[in-house]
Design a protein around this motif. Structure first.
Motif, PDB file in Angstrom:
ATOM      1  N   UNK A 166       0.849  -1.261  -0.021  1.00 26.92           N
ATOM      2  CA  UNK A 166      -0.048  -0.185   0.010  1.00 26.92           C
ATOM      3  C   UNK A 166       0.872   1.028  -0.135  1.00 26.92           C
ATOM      4  N   UNK A 202       0.585   1.702  -7.966  1.00 31.24           N
ATOM      5  CA  UNK A 202      -0.562   2.227  -7.941  1.00 31.24           C
ATOM      6  C   UNK A 202      -1.520   1.451  -6.984  1.00 31.24           C
ATOM      7  N   UNK A 203      -1.224  -0.068  -7.286  1.00 32.17           N
ATOM      8  CA  UNK A 203      -2.418  -0.819  -6.578  1.00 32.17           C
ATOM      9  C   UNK A 203      -1.512  -1.768  -5.850  1.00 32.17           C
ATOM     10  N   UNK A 204      -1.876  -2.237  -4.461  1.00 30.74           N
ATOM     11  CA  UNK A 204      -3.154  -1.561  -4.012  1.00 30.74           C
ATOM     12  C   UNK A 204      -3.192  -0.119  -3.674  1.00 30.74           C
ATOM     13  N   UNK A 205      -4.338   0.384  -3.501  1.00 26.88           N
ATOM     14  CA  UNK A 205      -4.282   1.864  -3.177  1.00 26.88           C
ATOM     15  C   UNK A 205      -5.538   2.021  -2.408  1.00 26.88           C
TER      16      UNK A 205
END
Lengths: 209, 209
Positions: B14, B19-22
């Motif tokens: 995170x 960008x993920x997970x966001x």
């Protein structure tokens, strides 16, 4: 609960009829997710030419958010320990003599003080994350401003959650000077962070268009 | 992200520059923690003689909260998938002909619609958890009422967080009827759950004394 426990298993434990992990652990995780998302916004801003003017400031924010993330992750286990100590003290034999009864009461009261300070520390850490989210929302990469908005929501939920655990334990403390002092600190954190959370969320919404 | 990923590793991901997970994943976890805490309150109420009159109702709440917990845990991965589909569509070659350009645009728009509905579904699930927290706070075992308070805070934070992901994707959708309809649904969820969250939190505070 350790950070190496799978998330699904932690959620199973949270849902179970065991008293720990409970709301205190969830509060710490909310705060840790907020800190992680501040770090994400910083990591996606630092090094981008468009944001060179805020780079130094966001590097400082990142260092702080990573420290807070570590402290909040550790707070998950602290909560279990403090709760277990209170339960352990209540579980002591009630004692026959006045001396034995007084000794048990003193142990319960000491455990309750610790179980008030542990969530208050969590609340303070969450309030720090709210402040960092504010910088991330104002100055971070606008492409990930929604993540700064989630950061502030998570951190504030962690603070509001930890606050309930401060209250529940403070209510049973006989040393009212101690309890009232902690509650006053809590009110001050809640008031400042509440206003800041509303401001940050509105900034984020406005930037999303 | 799967439910068998260690929590600390999820927080590392995170916080990273990926960008993920966001924020979408964090929203789903907040909702899942809320559902788990509703289940905990139910599990610590059902079977207690003092609460025999609410037992049947809390068994129904428990069945619903456990279903919601499963759906919200699954939503963590849905968010990553929806985000990756949008990025994938934007990453397609821009095309030389009008036809190729139109095909790329259509793929982007379809991915954006999906990436609006996925967090809207998460928001709906979180709003359901808010309603269940309300029953848990009103009728559940008073010894764990603080956990019902944390449940409502977590679920509402999940809803407020998912809402930002609905907005960010809806803003880029050209089909305004679609986007405005989703935003209207979202506003209705936020308004109802916001009022309920405030009520539940006040009930919990009052019960804590």
């Amino acid at each position: 609960m350790a950070a190496n426990q799978p998330l699904g298993e932690f959620l199973d434990d949270l849902a179970s009829e065991r008293s720990t992990p409970g709301g205190g652990g969830a509060a710490a995780i909310s705060g840790a997710m907020g800190a992680a998302l501040v770090s994400m916004v910083c990591n996606l801003t630092i090094g981008k030419p468009k944001y060179v003017e805020v780079e130094a400031e966001l590097k400082e924010v990142l260092a702080k958010s990573e420290t807070l993330r570590g402290e909040l992750t550790a707070a998950i286990a602290d909560d279990v320990k403090a709760f277990d100590a209170v339960m352990g003290a209540y579980g002591l034999p009630k004692g026959e003599t006045d001396e034995a009864k007084a000794a048990r009461t003193a142990k319960i009261q000491a455990a309750l003080k610790e179980a008030t300070d542990v969530p208050l520390d969590c609340a303070k850490l969450c309030a720090e994350v709210v402040k960092l989210s504010s910088v991330a929302a104002d100055k971070g990469n606008v492409n990930v401003v929604s993540d700064a908005g989630v950061a502030v929501q998570s951190a504030y939920a962690g603070l509001m959650s930890a606050a309930l655990n401060v209250r529940v334990n403070a209510a049973s403390i006989k040393d009212r000077d101690f309890a009232d002092g902690r509650l006053a600190t809590l009110e001050s954190l809640l008031s400042e962070a509440g206003a800041e959370t509303t401001r940050v969320y509105d900034v984020v919404k406005a930037k999303l268009g």
